[in-house]
Design a protein around this motif. Structure first.
Motif, PDB file in Angstrom:
ATOM      1  N   GLY A   1     -72.799 -50.695  32.657  1.00  0.00           N
ATOM      2  CA  GLY A   1     -71.978 -49.433  32.663  1.00  0.00           C
ATOM      3  C   GLY A   1     -72.034 -48.750  31.191  1.00  0.00           C
TER       4      GLY A   1
ATOM      5  N   ASN B   1     -69.610 -44.957  32.443  1.00  0.00           N
ATOM      6  CA  ASN B   1     -68.493 -45.212  33.287  1.00  0.00           C
ATOM      7  C   ASN B   1     -68.241 -46.775  33.323  1.00  0.00           C
ATOM      8  N   GLN B   2     -67.112 -46.960  33.485  1.00  0.00           N
ATOM      9  CA  GLN B   2     -66.604 -48.435  33.704  1.00  0.00           C
ATOM     10  C   GLN B   2     -66.533 -48.690  35.225  1.00  0.00           C
ATOM     11  N   GLN B   3     -67.047 -49.803  35.808  1.00  0.00           N
ATOM     12  CA  GLN B   3     -66.968 -50.101  37.183  1.00  0.00           C
ATOM     13  C   GLN B   3     -66.361 -51.391  37.511  1.00  0.00           C
TER      14      GLN B   3
ATOM     15  N   ARG C   1     -65.355 -46.241  39.777  1.00  0.00           N
ATOM     16  CA  ARG C   1     -66.031 -46.017  38.414  1.00  0.00           C
ATOM     17  C   ARG C   1     -65.088 -45.039  37.915  1.00  0.00           C
TER      18      ARG C   1
ATOM     19  N   LEU D   1     -69.463 -37.429  36.575  1.00  0.00           N
ATOM     20  CA  LEU D   1     -68.972 -37.862  37.851  1.00  0.00           C
ATOM     21  C   LEU D   1     -68.963 -36.751  38.706  1.00  0.00           C
TER      22      LEU D   1
ATOM     23  N   TRP E   1     -62.131 -39.637  38.899  1.00  0.00           N
ATOM     24  CA  TRP E   1     -62.759 -40.849  38.893  1.00  0.00           C
ATOM     25  C   TRP E   1     -63.187 -40.967  40.338  1.00  0.00           C
TER      26      TRP E   1
ATOM     27  N   ASP F   1     -76.429 -44.558  39.478  1.00  0.00           N
ATOM     28  CA  ASP F   1     -76.112 -43.905  38.537  1.00  0.00           C
ATOM     29  C   ASP F   1     -76.677 -42.534  38.308  1.00  0.00           C
TER      30      ASP F   1
END
Length: 289
Positions: free
Chosen positions: A31, A34-36, A46, A57, A92, A206
Motif C-alpha cells: 500500500g 492507502n493502508q489496507q 482501505r 478514494l 475510507w 488500486d
C-alpha cells in the motif's frame, strides 16, 4: 506517511458498518496512498494515509462500480463507503478482496498472461464520458512531462541502458499524438497494482489514478508486467505504431520510477519499496531490448 492501528478500523466499522464489525481483521503488507486490511474472507478495508489519498478514494468510489461489470478480471469494487467522522476525518472504503500475490512479490511468468492483460485493457479502453476525471501525469502527451523523465533518468546514470532509454523516450515524444477520443485508463499499472496466481495475471487493484486520456499510458504494462510483449499487442490488436512507440516511452519512465522507489526502500528511506527495484530493472531491460 500515516500508520493506523486495527483498533481504529474496528471502531470505524462499529460506528458506520456494524454488521461487518465482528469479522476477522488482518493486516495486509504494502500500500502506498492507502493502508489496507483484509476483512473476513471476501472484503478489504482501505484507509487513506497520504494527503492526496482521500481524493483518489473518491474516484474509486464513484467510477470503479460503473466500469467493473465489463472488466474480465477481478477488481476491488467498493461495496461500502466510510464517511468522515469524529473518529477519522477522511473518507475510507470497504472493497471486494482480490485474491492473489502482488506481482512485485510474485512476478508474472506465463506467456498466456498477455491475453489476460490485453483482454482487460480492451474492455477498459472504451470512450470515457466528458465528466471522467483528468490526471496531470497520466494519459497526457509525453512532452508535458519531459522534465520528469530527465530527472528520473538520473537514477540509472552511467548504466549501459541509459542511452537506449533516452532514445526510446525521444521517439515516444516525437510520435504522433493520440487522435481518438479520451479512453478510460487505469493509470497506474505496475507490479504492486496487479495480483498473480499460478504465474498469470489474476486481478487488477488500486484504481485511484483512474482517468481519461491516451491509452498508451496503460499499454506500457506490456513491458512493465509481462515476460514478453509480442503476444500482448497481437491480442490487443488496436494499437498502431505511434501508440506502441508512446507506450514504450511510458514503460521506460515507469521503470525508472520503480527503480528509484525501490532503491529508496533498499536504503531505508521513507516511502521506499524494496521489491520495486528488481521489478523496475526487469521492466527496463524488456523496454530497451
Amino acid at each position: 506517511m500515516a500508520e493506523f492501528e486495527q483498533d481504529l478500523v474496528r471502531a470505524l466499522l462499529r460506528e458506520q458498518h456494524p454488521d461487518l464489525a465482528d469479522l476477522e481483521l488482518r493486516d495486509v503488507a504494502g500500500g502506498w496512498d492507502n493502508q489496507q486490511w483484509r476483512l473476513g474472507a471476501d472484503l478489504a478495508v482501505r484507509m487513506p494515509r497520504t494527503e492526496r489519498a482521500p481524493a483518489l478514494l473518491r474516484i474509486e468510489q464513484k467510477w470503479l462500480p460503473v466500469l467493473a461489470e465489463r472488466l474480465p478480471l477481478p477488481t476491488p469494487v467498493p461495496v461500502r463507503i466510510g464517511e468522515p467522522s469524529a473518529l477519522f476525518e477522511h473518507t475510507w472504503t470497504i472493497t471486494r478482496w482480490v485474491e492473489g500475490e502482488p506481482a512485485d512479490y510474485a512476478p508474472i511468468t506465463r506467456v498466456d498472461a498477455a491475453e489476460n492483460l490485453a483482454g482487460f485493457l480492451k474492455a477498459l479502453h472504451q470512450q470515457a464520458p466528458a465528466e471522467a476525471p483528468a490526471n496531470p501525469t497520466r494519459g497526457i502527451p509525453l512532452a508535458g512531462i519531459q522534465d520528469g523523465f530527465t530527472s528520473a533518468l538520473q537514477v540509472i546514470a552511467g548504466d549501459p541502458n541509459a542511452h537506449a532509454a533516452r532514445e526510446i523516450w525521444e521517439k515516444a515524444v516525437a510520435a504522433p499524438a493520440w487522435q481518438g477520443p479520451p479512453t478510460w485508463l487505469h493509470g497506474d499499472l505496475h507490479p504492486a497494482n496487479v495480483v498473480v496466481q499460478d504465474g498469470t495475471l489474476a486481478g487488477v487493484i488500486d484504481f485511484g489514478e483512474m482517468c481519461a486520456g491516451d491509452p498508451a499510458t496503460d499499454l506500457s504494462a506490456a513491458w512493465i508486467l509481462l515476460p514478453a510483449t509480442s503476444r500482448f499487442f497481437d491480442a490487443y490488436a488496436n494499437a498502431d505504431e505511434a501508440t506502441i512507440a508512446r507506450a514504450r516511452g511510458w514503460a521506460v519512465l515507469r521503470a525508472l520510477h520503480l527503480i528509484s522507489i525501490g532503491r529508496n526502500g533498499r536504503l531505508g528511506l521513507p516511502g521506499g519499496k524494496p521489491t520495486w527495484e528488481p521489478a523496475g530493472w526487469a521492466a527496463l531491460e524488456r523496454a530497451v531490448n
